[in-house]
Design a protein around this motif. Structure first.
Motif, short mmCIF file in Angstrom:
data_model
loop_
_atom_site.label_atom_id
_atom_site.label_comp_id
_atom_site.label_asym_id
_atom_site.label_seq_id
_atom_site.Cartn_x
_atom_site.Cartn_y
_atom_site.Cartn_z
N GLN A 3 0.83 -1.20 0.00
CA GLN A 3 0.00 0.00 0.00
C GLN A 3 0.87 1.26 0.00
O GLN A 3 1.95 1.26 0.59
CB GLN A 3 -0.88 0.01 1.25
N ARG A 188 0.87 4.96 -8.49
CA ARG A 188 1.46 3.87 -7.71
C ARG A 188 2.17 2.89 -8.65
O ARG A 188 3.29 2.45 -8.39
CB ARG A 188 0.35 3.17 -6.92
N LYS A 215 -5.62 4.70 0.12
CA LYS A 215 -4.72 3.70 0.72
C LYS A 215 -4.87 2.34 0.04
O LYS A 215 -3.91 1.58 -0.08
CB LYS A 215 -5.05 3.62 2.22
N ASN A 216 -6.10 2.05 -0.36
CA ASN A 216 -6.40 0.70 -0.90
C ASN A 216 -6.45 0.62 -2.42
O ASN A 216 -7.02 -0.32 -2.97
CB ASN A 216 -7.73 0.20 -0.32
#
Ligand code: DX5
Ligand code: ZN
Length: 217
Positions: A3, A188, A215-216
């Motif tokens: 994460q 990400r 976050k997920n």
């Protein structure tokens, strides 16, 4: 993929209710609190300074990630350490003696970060990348929250990741400006470790839920 680290920027918080806003971050899935310091010289805007940072620290249960958008940041390193900074990030464009400034941040016991403006090429970090803990890639021109994300940022992240790996650096890649749920997953994937989000979090009807979603991703 692990994460990302989520760092809500209180620049977009309700300043008349800062304690409440900081408590919200404390209770959320966020990891750090991002503190934007602007001097009206390096950037065309003023935000807040040391007393407000100390006040945030008083209520914060998470590390303060201090982003100095100021000229001569070396003058204020110790003061921001005293105000509660865990990470201190200075701008590449604001430091004449960047190596010295980084060493001073580390000597204070803080994590040392370098931020680069959208026009600053990643290769300019070649001789400092092994000395730093974090690179903050600006995805907007610094100075204001709520601006549009610059798409070229993805290529910069990839180039930075290549540089970090080639030098065996452990620097984290932080993205600051225009981060939201439309770009977070791609950021990400490109190599971002830390996502800063101001307006997307604090303007949301349910900021905690938005932090959890980031976050997920
Ligand atoms: C911009 C600041 C950012 C800003 C991000 O100069 O460094 O941290 O608060 O705000 P958003 O997420 O609204 O673009
Ligand atoms: Zn910032």
């Amino acid at each position: 993929m692990a994460q990302p680290i989520i760092a809500p920027s209180v620049l977009a918080a309700d300043f008349a209710n800062l304690e409440r806003e900081v408590r919200m971050v404390n209770e959320s899935d966020a990891d750090w609190i991002h503190i934007d310091i602007m001097d009206g010289v390096f950037v065309p805007n003023l935000s807040f300074g040391l007393p407000v940072t100390s006040a945030i620290k008083k209520h914060a249960s998470k590390p303060l990630d201090v982003h100095l958008m100021i000229v001569h940041p070396e003058r204020y390193l110790n003061a921001f350490k005293q105000a509660g900074a865990s990470t201190i990030t200075v701008h590449y464009e604001a430091c004449e003696h960047l190596h010295r400034t980084i060493q001073e941040i580390k000597a204070l016991g803080c994590q040392a970060g370098v931020a680069i403006n959208p026009h600053t090429h990643v290769s300019l970090l070649e001789d400092i990348i092994q000395d730093i803990d974090l690179v903050c890639v600006m995805a907007v021109n610094p100075g204001f929250g709520g601006q549009k994300f610059i798409e070229r940022t993805y290529e910069k992240i990839q180039a930075l990741k290549t540089l970090i790996d080639s030098r065996n650096s452990s620097a984290l890649i932080e993205i600051d400006g225009g981060v939201n749920l439309d770009n977070a997953a791609a950021l990400r994937k490109a190599g971002a470790d830390v996502l800063v989000a101001g307006n997307f979090v604090f303007s949301a009807a349910n900021p905690k839920a938005v932090i959890t979603q980031l976050k997920n991703i």
